[in-house]
Scaffold this motif. Structure first.
Motif, PDB file in Angstrom:
ATOM      1  N   ARG A   1      -7.406   8.885 -14.427  1.00 57.75           N
ATOM      2  CA  ARG A   1      -7.022   9.960 -13.500  1.00 57.75           C
ATOM      3  C   ARG A   1      -7.715   9.711 -12.160  1.00 57.75           C
ATOM      4  N   TRP A   2      -6.980   9.827 -11.049  1.00 58.98           N
ATOM      5  CA  TRP A   2      -7.493   9.414  -9.742  1.00 58.98           C
ATOM      6  C   TRP A   2      -7.389  10.520  -8.704  1.00 58.98           C
ATOM      7  N   PHE A   3      -8.253  10.434  -7.691  1.00 61.63           N
ATOM      8  CA  PHE A   3      -8.109  11.202  -6.459  1.00 61.63           C
ATOM      9  C   PHE A   3      -7.945  10.194  -5.331  1.00 61.63           C
ATOM     10  N   LEU A   4      -7.043  10.498  -4.397  1.00 61.38           N
ATOM     11  CA  LEU A   4      -6.905   9.648  -3.219  1.00 61.38           C
ATOM     12  C   LEU A   4      -7.860  10.127  -2.138  1.00 61.38           C
ATOM     13  N   LEU A   5      -8.475   9.184  -1.450  1.00 59.76           N
ATOM     14  CA  LEU A   5      -9.241   9.485  -0.240  1.00 59.76           C
ATOM     15  C   LEU A   5      -8.341   9.036   0.909  1.00 59.76           C
ATOM     16  N   ASN A   6      -7.713   9.996   1.537  1.00 56.44           N
ATOM     17  CA  ASN A   6      -6.694   9.808   2.566  1.00 56.44           C
ATOM     18  C   ASN A   6      -5.387   9.301   1.940  1.00 56.44           C
ATOM     19  N   ALA A   7      -4.290   9.623   2.618  1.00 50.73           N
ATOM     20  CA  ALA A   7      -2.961   9.260   2.117  1.00 50.73           C
ATOM     21  C   ALA A   7      -2.262   8.502   3.237  1.00 50.73           C
ATOM     22  N   SER A   8      -2.214   7.184   3.100  1.00 57.88           N
ATOM     23  CA  SER A   8      -1.729   6.358   4.203  1.00 57.88           C
ATOM     24  C   SER A   8      -0.211   6.220   4.143  1.00 57.88           C
ATOM     25  N   PRO A   9       0.388   5.809   5.261  1.00 56.78           N
ATOM     26  CA  PRO A   9       1.838   5.575   5.271  1.00 56.78           C
ATOM     27  C   PRO A   9       2.250   4.456   4.294  1.00 56.78           C
ATOM     28  N   ASP A  10       1.274   3.701   3.792  1.00 60.41           N
ATOM     29  CA  ASP A  10       1.562   2.605   2.859  1.00 60.41           C
ATOM     30  C   ASP A  10       1.322   3.000   1.398  1.00 60.41           C
ATOM     31  N   VAL A  11       1.186   4.307   1.148  1.00 63.10           N
ATOM     32  CA  VAL A  11       0.742   4.755  -0.185  1.00 63.10           C
ATOM     33  C   VAL A  11       1.650   4.272  -1.322  1.00 63.10           C
ATOM     34  N   ARG A  12       2.942   4.221  -1.089  1.00 57.46           N
ATOM     35  CA  ARG A  12       3.859   3.857  -2.173  1.00 57.46           C
ATOM     36  C   ARG A  12       3.508   2.481  -2.741  1.00 57.46           C
ATOM     37  N   ASP A  13       3.318   1.524  -1.863  1.00 56.64           N
ATOM     38  CA  ASP A  13       2.967   0.180  -2.297  1.00 56.64           C
ATOM     39  C   ASP A  13       1.513   0.115  -2.811  1.00 56.64           C
ATOM     40  N   GLN A  14       0.640   0.911  -2.193  1.00 53.71           N
ATOM     41  CA  GLN A  14      -0.790   0.853  -2.537  1.00 53.71           C
ATOM     42  C   GLN A  14      -1.086   1.317  -3.962  1.00 53.71           C
ATOM     43  N   LEU A  15      -0.229   2.184  -4.500  1.00 51.78           N
ATOM     44  CA  LEU A  15      -0.530   2.727  -5.835  1.00 51.78           C
ATOM     45  C   LEU A  15      -0.472   1.651  -6.913  1.00 51.78           C
ATOM     46  N   LYS A  16       0.061   0.464  -6.587  1.00 46.13           N
ATOM     47  CA  LYS A  16       0.019  -0.640  -7.558  1.00 46.13           C
ATOM     48  C   LYS A  16      -1.421  -0.976  -7.950  1.00 46.13           C
ATOM     49  N   TRP A  17      -2.370  -0.719  -7.059  1.00 43.51           N
ATOM     50  CA  TRP A  17      -3.764  -1.102  -7.342  1.00 43.51           C
ATOM     51  C   TRP A  17      -4.396  -0.224  -8.418  1.00 43.51           C
ATOM     52  N   ILE A  18      -3.846   0.981  -8.660  1.00 41.87           N
ATOM     53  CA  ILE A  18      -4.420   1.782  -9.747  1.00 41.87           C
ATOM     54  C   ILE A  18      -3.607   1.628 -11.029  1.00 41.87           C
ATOM     55  N   GLY A  19      -2.418   1.116 -10.914  1.00 41.01           N
ATOM     56  CA  GLY A  19      -1.626   0.656 -12.060  1.00 41.01           C
ATOM     57  C   GLY A  19      -1.563   1.589 -13.250  1.00 41.01           C
ATOM     58  N   SER A  20      -1.537   2.891 -13.036  1.00 42.36           N
ATOM     59  CA  SER A  20      -1.587   3.819 -14.160  1.00 42.36           C
ATOM     60  C   SER A  20      -0.185   4.081 -14.719  1.00 42.36           C
ATOM     61  N   ARG A  21      -0.070   4.127 -16.052  1.00 42.06           N
ATOM     62  CA  ARG A  21       1.211   4.336 -16.731  1.00 42.06           C
ATOM     63  C   ARG A  21       1.137   5.573 -17.616  1.00 42.06           C
ATOM     64  N   PRO A  22       2.304   6.136 -17.983  1.00 40.42           N
ATOM     65  CA  PRO A  22       2.286   7.277 -18.903  1.00 40.42           C
ATOM     66  C   PRO A  22       1.700   6.854 -20.253  1.00 40.42           C
TER      67      PRO A  22
END
Ligand code: MLT
Ligand code: MN
Ligand code: ZN
Length: 303
Positions: free
Chosen positions: A50-71
């Protein structure tokens, strides 16, 4: 606490779409020695799930690959983010909230000043609320607040916001005190402390005292020298006038961060013009020699 750097460039990213400065040109011709970077943001987690973002950048969609979380089960929709914390309401730190509007519910955790700018000046939170619930938790200054998971349970993490020397966003000249802050994130059960300060115009003794408590310090790496944009002929204001303390010089950030005992000192929010982005540059060697890391997208720390 797990900390992942989702993006490490300042507004515009690296290379910036309309820029052919020496470092942007190198990022295009030799990306192996000048790695492309997305706009600055980080993610923190007590459990790596479970994550919290520190700032939400215009690149967030692509950036979420780095946390790689799945259901974990068979659900078709899965939101691994329990909330978005913002240090300020600059566009490179807030546009991503709009892009998370599919969440259905996305808690926002900011100072009252930042929330005011998002609600009435940029209208980023107001517009997002037409699509998604965006409940707001107010961060007071200089007080530790528990971060709560989406399911209402404690996350094991706390955040403390502190004002840093900086002016308000250009589109919000009247913004109240608290419009630009840094965060201290703590995981008490592990004695872990991370400081996140992506925009900061000066480093005084009080702030340095606060930052020295952190094992991991993520700090404003926008410019190498104060007149960087002026010298390149692409700007009229100095770094300090833009509320970004440059790295170099006698009272620059490099010298001051080098004197701190933090285990990891890492630059983020690095502007595309900054020569430290080119790994073969003398400026990059100077940063490395001071024991400081130039942040890269996808870098991970565990404290
Ligand atoms: C900054 O870091 O100073 C701002 O993000 C500037 C900008 O939005 O271009
Ligand atoms: Mn910025
Ligand atoms: Zn450039």
């Amino acid at each position: 606490v797990h900390v992942v750097l989702l993006g490490t460039a300042a507004g515009g990213g690296f290379p910036q779409w309309n820029c052919w400065c020496p470092s942007c040109a190198t990022a295009r011709s030799s990306p192996d020695i000048a790695k492309p970077r997305s706009q600055s943001s980080a993610a923190i987690s007590a459990d790596g799930i479970r994550w919290f973002l520190l700032n939400a950048s215009p690149d967030v969609r692509d950036q979420l690959k780095w946390i790689g979380s799945r259901p974990s089960g068979t659900e078709l929709r899965h939101v691994p983010i329990d909330g978005v914390l913002m240090t300020d309401a600059e566009l490179d730190h807030s546009v991503g909230l709009l892009l998370l509007r599919e969440a259905g519910r996305m808690p926002l955790i900011t100072t009252a000043a930042v929330s005011g700018i998002l609600d009435t000046d940029s209208r980023i939170s107001t517009t997002t609320r037409a699509f998604s619930e965006v409940p707001w938790t107010m961060l007071p200054l200089d007080a530790e607040v528990e971060l709560t998971q989406r399911d209402g349970r404690g996350s094991g993490l706390t955040v403390e916001a502190f004002a840093v020397p900086a002016g308000p966003p250009r589109f919000s000249p009247e913004a109240a005190h608290g419009h630009t802050v840094g965060f201290t994130i703590r995981q008490r059960s592990r004695n872990a402390v991370c400081a996140f300060v992506p925009g900061c115009g000066d480093l005084d003794a009080t702030l340095l005292d606060r930052l020295r408590q952190a094992q991991l310090l993520l700090f404003d790496g926008t410019f190498w020298k104060d007149d960087e944009l002026i010298a390149l002929g692409i700007g009229t204001r100095t770094g300090r006038q833009m509320d970004h303390l440059p790295m170099s010089g006698t009272d620059g950030s490099l010298e001051r961060l080098a004197a701190l005992p933090c285990r990891h000192r890492v630059y983020t929010h690095i502007n595309n013009t900054n020569p430290v982005l080119v790994e073969s540059s003398p400026e990059r060697r100077a940063v490395a020699a001071a024991g400081i890391t130039v942040g890269e997208d996808g870098m991970r720390f565990e404290l």
